[in-house]
Design a protein around this motif. Structure first.
Motif, mmCIF file in Angstrom:
data_model
loop_
_atom_site.group_PDB
_atom_site.id
_atom_site.type_symbol
_atom_site.label_atom_id
_atom_site.label_comp_id
_atom_site.label_asym_id
_atom_site.label_seq_id
_atom_site.Cartn_x
_atom_site.Cartn_y
_atom_site.Cartn_z
ATOM 1 N N ASP A 1 0.817 -1.219 0.000
ATOM 2 C CA ASP A 1 0.000 0.000 0.000
ATOM 3 C C ASP A 1 0.847 1.265 0.000
ATOM 4 O O ASP A 1 0.394 2.316 -0.460
ATOM 5 C CB ASP A 1 -0.926 0.007 1.219
ATOM 6 N N ASP A 2 2.080 1.170 0.520
ATOM 7 C CA ASP A 2 2.928 2.355 0.589
ATOM 8 C C ASP A 2 3.726 2.596 -0.687
ATOM 9 O O ASP A 2 4.544 3.518 -0.755
ATOM 10 C CB ASP A 2 3.878 2.270 1.790
ATOM 11 N N GLY A 3 3.497 1.751 -1.717
ATOM 12 C CA GLY A 3 4.233 1.892 -2.957
ATOM 13 C C GLY A 3 5.460 1.020 -3.044
ATOM 14 O O GLY A 3 6.163 1.011 -4.061
ATOM 15 N N GLY A 4 5.720 0.270 -1.978
ATOM 16 C CA GLY A 4 6.831 -0.668 -1.987
ATOM 17 C C GLY A 4 6.395 -2.038 -2.469
ATOM 18 O O GLY A 4 5.397 -2.179 -3.187
ATOM 19 N N LEU A 5 7.139 -3.066 -2.040
ATOM 20 C CA LEU A 5 6.902 -4.426 -2.502
ATOM 21 C C LEU A 5 7.024 -5.381 -1.329
ATOM 22 O O LEU A 5 7.920 -5.239 -0.486
ATOM 23 C CB LEU A 5 7.941 -4.787 -3.583
ATOM 24 N N LEU A 6 6.120 -6.371 -1.258
ATOM 25 C CA LEU A 6 6.174 -7.414 -0.245
ATOM 26 C C LEU A 6 6.644 -8.696 -0.907
ATOM 27 O O LEU A 6 6.036 -9.161 -1.877
ATOM 28 C CB LEU A 6 4.798 -7.614 0.395
ATOM 29 N N LEU A 7 7.737 -9.277 -0.402
ATOM 30 C CA LEU A 7 8.351 -10.450 -1.008
ATOM 31 C C LEU A 7 8.291 -11.650 -0.081
ATOM 32 O O LEU A 7 8.490 -11.536 1.124
ATOM 33 C CB LEU A 7 9.824 -10.167 -1.328
ATOM 34 N N SER A 8 8.020 -12.825 -0.657
ATOM 35 C CA SER A 8 8.110 -14.081 0.076
ATOM 36 C C SER A 8 8.511 -15.172 -0.902
ATOM 37 O O SER A 8 8.273 -15.073 -2.104
ATOM 38 C CB SER A 8 6.785 -14.433 0.753
ATOM 39 N N ALA A 9 9.173 -16.215 -0.391
ATOM 40 C CA ALA A 9 9.567 -17.367 -1.193
ATOM 41 C C ALA A 9 9.902 -18.499 -0.246
ATOM 42 O O ALA A 9 10.309 -18.271 0.905
ATOM 43 C CB ALA A 9 10.762 -17.048 -2.084
ATOM 44 N N SER A 10 9.732 -19.722 -0.701
ATOM 45 C CA SER A 10 10.027 -20.885 0.122
ATOM 46 C C SER A 10 11.476 -20.840 0.594
ATOM 47 O O SER A 10 12.396 -20.627 -0.198
ATOM 48 C CB SER A 10 9.777 -22.161 -0.697
ATOM 49 N N GLY A 11 11.663 -21.028 1.898
ATOM 50 C CA GLY A 11 13.003 -21.038 2.468
ATOM 51 C C GLY A 11 13.605 -19.672 2.694
ATOM 52 O O GLY A 11 14.770 -19.571 3.107
ATOM 53 N N MET A 12 12.831 -18.623 2.443
ATOM 54 C CA MET A 12 13.321 -17.257 2.594
ATOM 55 C C MET A 12 12.461 -16.487 3.591
ATOM 56 O O MET A 12 11.240 -16.703 3.658
ATOM 57 C CB MET A 12 13.290 -16.534 1.245
ATOM 58 N N PRO A 13 13.063 -15.577 4.373
ATOM 59 C CA PRO A 13 12.240 -14.729 5.235
ATOM 60 C C PRO A 13 11.451 -13.738 4.396
ATOM 61 O O PRO A 13 11.885 -13.332 3.308
ATOM 62 C CB PRO A 13 13.290 -14.006 6.095
ATOM 63 N N GLY A 14 10.282 -13.351 4.877
ATOM 64 C CA GLY A 14 9.525 -12.327 4.180
ATOM 65 C C GLY A 14 10.262 -10.994 4.244
ATOM 66 O O GLY A 14 11.038 -10.732 5.174
ATOM 67 N N LEU A 15 10.033 -10.154 3.257
ATOM 68 C CA LEU A 15 10.704 -8.856 3.219
ATOM 69 C C LEU A 15 9.761 -7.795 2.687
ATOM 70 O O LEU A 15 9.095 -7.992 1.673
ATOM 71 C CB LEU A 15 11.942 -8.923 2.314
ATOM 72 N N HIS A 16 9.714 -6.665 3.395
ATOM 73 C CA HIS A 16 9.015 -5.486 2.893
ATOM 74 C C HIS A 16 10.054 -4.550 2.309
ATOM 75 O O HIS A 16 10.953 -4.079 3.005
ATOM 76 C CB HIS A 16 8.252 -4.777 4.015
ATOM 77 N N VAL A 17 9.935 -4.302 1.011
ATOM 78 C CA VAL A 17 10.828 -3.372 0.323
ATOM 79 C C VAL A 17 10.132 -2.011 0.296
ATOM 80 O O VAL A 17 9.057 -1.884 -0.286
ATOM 81 C CB VAL A 17 11.126 -3.845 -1.116
ATOM 82 N N PRO A 18 10.722 -0.998 0.915
ATOM 83 C CA PRO A 18 10.097 0.331 0.882
ATOM 84 C C PRO A 18 10.056 0.876 -0.536
ATOM 85 O O PRO A 18 10.746 0.369 -1.433
ATOM 86 C CB PRO A 18 11.028 1.179 1.776
ATOM 87 N N PRO A 19 9.273 1.918 -0.773
ATOM 88 C CA PRO A 19 9.290 2.540 -2.093
ATOM 89 C C PRO A 19 10.720 2.877 -2.509
ATOM 90 O O PRO A 19 11.490 3.424 -1.703
ATOM 91 C CB PRO A 19 8.450 3.807 -1.896
ATOM 92 N N ALA A 20 11.083 2.518 -3.724
ATOM 93 C CA ALA A 20 12.456 2.710 -4.184
ATOM 94 C C ALA A 20 12.777 4.199 -4.260
ATOM 95 O O ALA A 20 12.078 4.963 -4.923
ATOM 96 C CB ALA A 20 12.654 2.048 -5.536
ATOM 97 N N ALA A 21 13.842 4.591 -3.566
ATOM 98 C CA ALA A 21 14.227 6.002 -3.549
ATOM 99 C C ALA A 21 15.730 6.154 -3.741
ATOM 100 O O ALA A 21 16.299 7.190 -3.403
ATOM 101 C CB ALA A 21 13.802 6.641 -2.227
ATOM 102 N N GLY A 22 16.363 5.121 -4.288
ATOM 103 C CA GLY A 22 17.799 5.174 -4.513
ATOM 104 C C GLY A 22 18.154 5.932 -5.776
ATOM 105 O O GLY A 22 17.328 6.617 -6.377
ATOM 106 N N GLU A 23 19.401 5.782 -6.162
ATOM 107 C CA GLU A 23 19.860 6.457 -7.372
ATOM 108 C C GLU A 23 19.433 5.692 -8.618
ATOM 109 O O GLU A 23 19.093 4.507 -8.546
ATOM 110 C CB GLU A 23 21.383 6.585 -7.342
ATOM 111 N N ALA A 24 19.439 6.362 -9.744
ATOM 112 C CA ALA A 24 19.181 5.708 -11.014
ATOM 113 C C ALA A 24 20.440 4.961 -11.431
ATOM 114 O O ALA A 24 21.533 5.537 -11.446
ATOM 115 C CB ALA A 24 18.793 6.734 -12.072
ATOM 116 N N VAL A 25 20.298 3.680 -11.717
ATOM 117 C CA VAL A 25 21.444 2.840 -12.063
ATOM 118 C C VAL A 25 21.260 2.290 -13.478
ATOM 119 O O VAL A 25 20.124 2.140 -13.965
ATOM 120 C CB VAL A 25 21.612 1.694 -11.050
ATOM 121 N N PRO A 26 22.346 1.963 -14.169
ATOM 122 C CA PRO A 26 22.232 1.437 -15.530
ATOM 123 C C PRO A 26 21.542 0.087 -15.562
ATOM 124 O O PRO A 26 21.778 -0.772 -14.706
ATOM 125 C CB PRO A 26 23.697 1.320 -15.985
#
Length: 262
Positions: free
Chosen positions: A62-87
């Motif tokens: 809802d905040d514009g980020g991403l919620l990730l899950s996968a078997s054998g992996m901890p869940g992760l909330h990725v905040p809205p991307a605010a880093g630099e532009a990369v190639p």
């Protein structure tokens, strides 16, 4: 004809999520393939080479980020991307926004190699490749070659009959955005335009199929089908074909059960 399936893939090469309705924007379904995983050089780490990508369940937060899950992996909330532009090395796009270290560490662990998560801040910056039917002014997200992919349940039933074996293939192998039914098998091959509900689409090209379709979306094991059977019945110009690529001509919403007119 009617619309019987709508699928959104928040993460390119990640698992899809069926939804009852979706907004259509110039570059595809809202929330579809705005995120992608790349290597140190910015080249896409795609499902055909890394089948474990299909195990990733990504949801738009809802905040514009991403919620990730996968078997054998901890869940992760990725905040809205605010880093630099990369190639990045996507056709028609040279840069995307870095999503940060936690996401990089998560995908590096998942894939067993250095990996980074990036976000496409403005899909209007990525034009559709003219060699894949793109016209001036047409744009696309991180999706391959066109904003939407349409497949037919009737066409899949014919393919299943030709393959035989232990039950029908999962349509998820073909990674469509929209699935239709109540139509003659492969009728979509000849379409140049199609209306689904309130949205008009231009057919930019038929969809050639790659090794991604041979990955079982549940077990993640690669096999020989459906490419082997498609090569017997649906091969021309050196490629195998299933589905069509669509470019929206107007914005609006798609809903399950919408009529389909071609």
């Amino acid at each position: 004809m009617r619309l019987v399936g709508i699928w959104i893939y928040p993460l390119k090469s990640g698992a899809g999520s069926p939804v009852p309705e979706a907004a259509v924007e110039r570059w595809g379904l809202a929330g579809d393939r705005r995120w992608a995983v790349v290597d140190e050089a910015g080249d896409n780490l795609w499902l055909g080479e890394y089948p474990r990508m299909a195990s990733v369940r990504a949801r738009n937060a809802d905040d514009g980020g991403l919620l990730l899950s996968a078997s054998g992996m901890p869940g992760l909330h990725v905040p809205p991307a605010a880093g630099e532009a990369v190639p990045v090395g996507f056709t028609g796009l040279d840069r995307a926004i870095d999503a940060g270290g936690d996401a990089h560490d998560w995908f590096t662990r998942l894939l067993g190699r250095p990996a980074r998560l990036v976000w496409l801040d403005d899909p209007g910056r990525r034009t559709i490749d003219p060699s894949h039917g793109g016209l001036p002014g047409e744009v696309v997200s991180f999706a391959w070659d066109a904003p939407l992919l349409l497949t037919s349940a009737a066409s899949l039933r014919v393919l299943d009959g030709q393959i035989g074996g232990d039950g029908p293939l999962d349509m998820a192998r073909f990674r469509p955005n929209v699935v239709i039914d109540d139509v003659e098998p492969y009728a979509e091959d000849s379409w140049t335009e199609v209306r689904i509900g309130e949205i008009d689409f231009r057919v930019s090209e038929l969809c050639d199929r790659c090794a991604v379709t041979t990955i079982d979306p549940v077990t993640l094991v690669k096999g020989k089908e459906p490419i082997r059977t498609l090569a017997k019945h649906r091969r021309w110009d050196g490629k195998t074909w299933f589905g069509i690529r669509l470019v929206p001509k107007n914005a609006g919403r798609l809903r399950l059960g919408d009529p389909v007119i071609a």
